[in-house]
Enzyme design. Structure first.
Site, short mmCIF file in Angstrom:
data_model
loop_
_atom_site.label_atom_id
_atom_site.label_comp_id
_atom_site.label_asym_id
_atom_site.label_seq_id
_atom_site.Cartn_x
_atom_site.Cartn_y
_atom_site.Cartn_z
N ARG A 22 16.16 -5.39 -1.07
CA ARG A 22 16.27 -6.38 0.03
C ARG A 22 14.96 -6.44 0.79
O ARG A 22 14.20 -5.49 0.85
CB ARG A 22 17.41 -5.97 0.98
CG ARG A 22 18.79 -6.06 0.34
CD ARG A 22 19.86 -5.88 1.39
NE ARG A 22 19.95 -7.03 2.25
CZ ARG A 22 20.87 -7.99 2.15
NH1 ARG A 22 21.81 -7.92 1.24
NH2 ARG A 22 20.86 -9.01 2.97
N ASN A 78 25.87 -1.16 -9.77
CA ASN A 78 24.96 -1.38 -8.64
C ASN A 78 24.95 -0.11 -7.79
O ASN A 78 25.98 0.28 -7.24
CB ASN A 78 25.46 -2.59 -7.84
CG ASN A 78 24.59 -2.86 -6.63
OD1 ASN A 78 24.25 -1.94 -5.90
ND2 ASN A 78 24.23 -4.11 -6.41
N HIS A 104 19.41 -3.92 -5.63
CA HIS A 104 18.97 -5.07 -4.83
C HIS A 104 17.87 -4.60 -3.90
O HIS A 104 18.11 -3.83 -2.97
CB HIS A 104 20.18 -5.60 -4.04
CG HIS A 104 19.90 -6.85 -3.27
ND1 HIS A 104 20.89 -7.54 -2.60
CD2 HIS A 104 18.76 -7.55 -3.05
CE1 HIS A 104 20.36 -8.60 -2.02
NE2 HIS A 104 19.08 -8.63 -2.26
N GLU A 146 25.29 -15.46 -12.68
CA GLU A 146 26.24 -14.44 -12.22
C GLU A 146 27.14 -15.14 -11.21
O GLU A 146 26.68 -15.62 -10.17
CB GLU A 146 25.52 -13.25 -11.58
CG GLU A 146 26.55 -12.21 -11.13
CD GLU A 146 25.94 -10.84 -10.83
OE1 GLU A 146 25.01 -10.43 -11.53
OE2 GLU A 146 26.43 -10.21 -9.87
N GLU A 161 18.25 -7.32 -8.43
CA GLU A 161 18.71 -8.45 -7.59
C GLU A 161 17.64 -8.69 -6.55
O GLU A 161 17.16 -7.75 -5.90
CB GLU A 161 20.00 -8.08 -6.87
CG GLU A 161 21.17 -7.90 -7.80
CD GLU A 161 22.39 -7.40 -7.02
OE1 GLU A 161 22.32 -7.28 -5.79
OE2 GLU A 161 23.39 -7.11 -7.67
N ARG A 221 16.75 -2.04 3.39
CA ARG A 221 17.76 -1.21 4.07
C ARG A 221 18.32 -0.12 3.17
O ARG A 221 18.83 0.87 3.66
CB ARG A 221 18.88 -2.07 4.64
CG ARG A 221 19.74 -2.71 3.60
CD ARG A 221 20.93 -3.40 4.22
NE ARG A 221 20.56 -4.62 4.91
CZ ARG A 221 21.40 -5.63 5.10
NH1 ARG A 221 22.64 -5.54 4.68
NH2 ARG A 221 21.03 -6.72 5.72
N THR A 234 25.55 -9.75 0.37
CA THR A 234 25.18 -11.11 -0.02
C THR A 234 26.35 -12.09 0.19
O THR A 234 27.37 -11.98 -0.48
CB THR A 234 24.73 -11.15 -1.50
OG1 THR A 234 23.94 -10.00 -1.74
CG2 THR A 234 23.95 -12.40 -1.80
N HIS A 293 24.35 1.55 -2.80
CA HIS A 293 24.96 2.34 -1.73
C HIS A 293 24.78 3.85 -1.91
O HIS A 293 25.06 4.62 -0.99
CB HIS A 293 26.41 1.91 -1.51
CG HIS A 293 26.46 0.50 -1.05
ND1 HIS A 293 25.74 0.07 0.05
CD2 HIS A 293 27.06 -0.61 -1.55
CE1 HIS A 293 25.92 -1.23 0.21
NE2 HIS A 293 26.72 -1.67 -0.74
N HIS A 306 30.50 -9.13 -7.28
CA HIS A 306 30.70 -9.13 -5.83
C HIS A 306 32.17 -9.00 -5.43
O HIS A 306 32.96 -9.88 -5.70
CB HIS A 306 30.09 -10.36 -5.14
CG HIS A 306 29.64 -10.03 -3.76
ND1 HIS A 306 30.52 -9.83 -2.73
CD2 HIS A 306 28.41 -9.77 -3.27
CE1 HIS A 306 29.84 -9.50 -1.66
NE2 HIS A 306 28.55 -9.45 -1.95
N1 PXP Z 1 26.04 -8.82 -7.82
C1 PXP Z 1 25.27 -9.30 -6.82
C2 PXP Z 1 24.36 -10.44 -7.13
C3 PXP Z 1 25.29 -8.72 -5.54
O1 PXP Z 1 24.52 -9.21 -4.55
C4 PXP Z 1 26.12 -7.59 -5.32
C5 PXP Z 1 26.10 -6.91 -3.98
O2 PXP Z 1 24.85 -6.32 -3.81
C6 PXP Z 1 26.89 -7.13 -6.40
C7 PXP Z 1 26.85 -7.76 -7.62
C8 PXP Z 1 27.79 -5.92 -6.26
O3 PXP Z 1 28.79 -6.21 -5.35
P1 PXP Z 1 29.83 -5.07 -4.92
O4 PXP Z 1 29.02 -3.98 -4.27
O5 PXP Z 1 30.74 -5.76 -3.98
O6 PXP Z 1 30.49 -4.59 -6.17
#
Ligand code: PXP
Length: 255
Positions: free
Chosen positions: A48, A10, A46, A154, A73, A52, A104, A13, A201
């Site tokens: 959003r 992911n 994601h 998931e 996502e 953001r 999330t 960030h 997550h």
């Molecule tokens: N999976 C989903 C559905 C999420 O919403 C997120 C956070 O955006 C992640 C995975 C990744 O989470 P993390 O950044 O805590 O590894």
């Protein structure tokens, strides 16, 4: 090779860093390609509603240029669903979304949003997009996901990860074992019902190991796919720092 779980990285960030300053860098495609070179089997973003971090253009560019699958996502919101149907990512992971949350919080409330989720799944699947539902590791949520026609679930591992990081004080160790057992049981049921068992997550380089040790009855990894972001981007900031400083010293030393 196919027996190993897939890592979806992911990269939200990476976009957060860009949005903080409104700079043209870091380049999302470059980031995605670095993940691919390192063995990532999927890129996850994601989009959003408040935009953001990830922007519409990021998704379009990744969709057009990425070699590995793209997992989008997304909230079950009309505007985002229309966008996803047009862009056709390989996967869509439906998530609950609150504007003010930092990340999330919790899984989808399948009972309350049943009809809307079912229609969204159908629209996406009709467009050729496979759909996973981001849910709490509960047996009821697994059964409902199956009824709604999800291709995969998931499992929201946030509570397990927090417990492993000691967030519940003296209760943390017990809580972590209970959460791990919930993950095991729910992933087993998901697979028995023919759905993919994904997880994400809150994972870090330590707490993910106990989940990765869980096996199915055929002694295969129980969780087939992990989507992990924050810990990887944080680690990258440290292990990539040396090269970044060297490159800047070289840039300012140019004749
Ligand atoms: N999976 C989903 C559905 C999420 O919403 C997120 C956070 O955006 C992640 C995975 C990744 O989470 P993390 O950044 O805590 O590894």
């Amino acid at each position: 090779m196919s027996e190993l779980p897939r890592l979806g990285v992911n990269i939200d960030h990476i976009a957060t860093l860009r949005q903080l300053r409104g700079t043209p860098y870091p380049d999302m495609l470059e980031a995605a390609r670095a993940c691919e070179v390192a063995g990532a089997r999927q890129i996850t973003v994601h989009l959003r509603e408040d935009r953001r971090h990830i922007q519409d253009e990021d998704v379009k560019r990744l969709r057009a240029e990425l070699e590995i699958p793209l997992n989008l996502e997304m909230a079950v919101a009309d505007e985002i669903v229309r966008f996803a149907v047009r862009q056709k990512p390989d996967w869509a992971c439906l998530v609950p979304e609150k504007r003010r949350e930092v990340t999330t919080e919790g899984g989808l409330d399948l009972g309350r949003n049943r009809r809307k989720i079912a229609t969204t799944i159908q629209k996406l699947q009709k467009a050729g997009v496979r759909v996973s539902l981001f849910i709490e590791p509960s047996l009821d949520a697994i059964k409902l996901s199956h009824e709604l026609g999800a291709d995969a679930v998931e499992l929201h591992t946030g509570r397990y990860c927090l417990a492993r990081q000691g967030a519940f004080g003296t209760r943390s160790a017990n809580q972590a074992s209970r959460e791990l057992e919930r993950i095991r049981k729910t992933a087993l049921l998901a697979k028995k019902l023919g759905m993919g068992a994904h997880a994400g997550h809150g994972f870090d380089y330590e707490n993910v190991r106990s989940v990765a040790e869980l096996k199915d009855p055929n002694k295969m990894p129980l969780i087939e796919e992990y989507n992990i972001g924050h810990a990887i981007v944080c680690r990258a900031a440290l292990v990539g720092l040396e090269r970044a400083v060297r490159e800047m010293i070289s840039a300012i030393s140019a004749p």
